[in-house]
Design a protein around this motif. Structure first.
Motif, short mmCIF file in Angstrom:
data_model
loop_
_atom_site.label_atom_id
_atom_site.label_comp_id
_atom_site.label_asym_id
_atom_site.label_seq_id
_atom_site.Cartn_x
_atom_site.Cartn_y
_atom_site.Cartn_z
N ALA A 163 -76.15 0.32 -64.98
CA ALA A 163 -75.67 1.59 -65.52
C ALA A 163 -74.63 1.41 -66.61
O ALA A 163 -74.53 2.21 -67.54
CB ALA A 163 -75.08 2.44 -64.39
N ARG A 164 -73.86 0.33 -66.54
CA ARG A 164 -72.74 0.14 -67.47
C ARG A 164 -73.19 -0.01 -68.92
O ARG A 164 -72.38 0.07 -69.84
CB ARG A 164 -71.92 -1.09 -67.07
N PHE A 165 -74.50 -0.21 -69.14
CA PHE A 165 -75.00 -0.36 -70.50
C PHE A 165 -75.33 0.98 -71.15
O PHE A 165 -75.87 1.01 -72.26
CB PHE A 165 -76.23 -1.28 -70.52
N GLY A 166 -74.99 2.07 -70.49
CA GLY A 166 -75.17 3.38 -71.12
C GLY A 166 -74.39 3.47 -72.41
O GLY A 166 -73.27 2.96 -72.51
N PRO A 167 -74.95 4.13 -73.44
CA PRO A 167 -74.26 4.22 -74.73
C PRO A 167 -72.99 5.05 -74.64
O PRO A 167 -72.87 5.94 -73.81
CB PRO A 167 -75.31 4.89 -75.63
N GLN A 168 -72.06 4.73 -75.51
CA GLN A 168 -70.79 5.46 -75.58
C GLN A 168 -70.19 5.27 -76.97
O GLN A 168 -70.42 4.24 -77.61
CB GLN A 168 -69.81 4.98 -74.53
N GLY A 169 -69.43 6.26 -77.41
CA GLY A 169 -68.86 6.20 -78.75
C GLY A 169 -67.92 5.03 -78.93
O GLY A 169 -66.96 4.86 -78.18
N GLY A 170 -68.18 4.20 -79.94
CA GLY A 170 -67.30 3.10 -80.26
C GLY A 170 -67.23 2.01 -79.22
O GLY A 170 -66.35 1.15 -79.28
N ASN A 171 -68.14 2.02 -78.23
CA ASN A 171 -68.12 1.05 -77.13
C ASN A 171 -66.73 0.96 -76.51
O ASN A 171 -66.23 -0.12 -76.17
CB ASN A 171 -68.57 -0.34 -77.60
N ARG A 172 -66.09 2.13 -76.32
CA ARG A 172 -64.72 2.14 -75.81
C ARG A 172 -64.67 2.09 -74.29
O ARG A 172 -63.60 1.94 -73.71
CB ARG A 172 -64.00 3.38 -76.34
N GLN A 173 -65.80 2.21 -73.63
CA GLN A 173 -65.93 2.02 -72.19
C GLN A 173 -64.84 2.77 -71.41
O GLN A 173 -63.98 2.15 -70.77
CB GLN A 173 -65.94 0.53 -71.86
N PRO A 174 -64.89 4.11 -71.43
CA PRO A 174 -63.84 4.91 -70.82
C PRO A 174 -64.00 5.20 -69.34
O PRO A 174 -63.18 5.91 -68.76
CB PRO A 174 -63.94 6.22 -71.62
N LEU A 175 -65.04 4.65 -68.70
CA LEU A 175 -65.42 5.12 -67.37
C LEU A 175 -65.00 4.19 -66.24
O LEU A 175 -64.89 2.98 -66.41
CB LEU A 175 -66.93 5.32 -67.31
#
Length: 217
Positions: free
Chosen positions: A33-45
């Motif tokens: 799941a951690r490979f889900g896209p996100q803005g700027g690859n900032r990994q906020p989750l």
């Protein structure tokens, strides 16, 4: 499991078996799941996987109030009314059984690390969710591929402060979804009701049909 099959059969589950979901199954799902896209690859989750029964009971009690108010406002019924619509009765059954669901995965986000490029538009801001919910959907699909069902709710976000107190979630994080996780009582659905592609996919300009209706439709 074929990805397309997982996507087409990953319906919301309301009835879960009490069997615990093994940690290796959960790990495999979160790892994918951690490979889900996100803005700027900032990994906020981050996630809190709640399996302790007393904590799940606390979440259930926090959930029932917003659920009762939601159904009263939207349907004009009480959740305990035996004549309420079927979807209300099914979801209410899950709500009362929340402490028996093997795991509740609470999705948290550091909103300072989420790109919200529509914040100044004169409408509800939604773009920030693009850095959040793809990961949640990845989790649901990765669990489905292993025979584990899910149900997503956002109602507990309305009582976020109380949820944070119960789960010791840091103040700077927002709770953005709660995912019920467990093995389903019934078989996964083979058909989910959705609008046909021809109704909502357009060519070049909105409203200009891209795909012709299938013969016989």
């Amino acid at each position: 499991m074929d990805l397309f099959e997982a996507m087409r059969t990953n319906g919301t589950c309301r009835d879960f078996r009490p069997d615990p979901v093994p940690e290796d199954v959960l790990y495999r799902a979160f790892e994918a799941a951690r490979f889900g896209p996100q803005g700027g690859n900032r990994q906020p989750l981050s996630w809190v996987v709640v399996r302790d029964r007393e904590l799940k009971e606390s979440l259930r009690e926090l959930y029932l109030g917003p659920w009762r108010a939601y159904i009263r406002d939207r349907v004009g019924a009480d959740i305990d009314d035996p004549d309420a619509p079927a979807f209300v009765r099914n979801a209410t059954r899950m709500a009362y059984a929340m402490a028996d669901i093997p795991a509740i995965a609470v999705l948290c986000a550091d909103l300072s690390r989420v790109e919200v490029v529509d914040r100044d538009l004169d409408r509800t801001s939604v773009v920030g969710g693009a850095s959040i919910y793809p990961t949640m959907q990845n989790l649901a699909l990765a669990l489905r591929a292993q025979g584990v069902a899910t149900a997503v709710t956002t109602l507990l976000v309305g009582v976020e402060d109380q949820v944070k107190d119960v789960l010791r979630i840091p103040e700077h994080l927002a709770t953005v979804a709660h995912v019920m996780v467990g093995y389903p009582v019934k078989a996964f659905p083979t058909t989910l009701r959705r609008r046909p592609v021809e109704e909502f996919v357009f060519a070049d300009r909105h409203g200009e049909q891209m795909f012709a209706p299938a013969e016989g439709d």
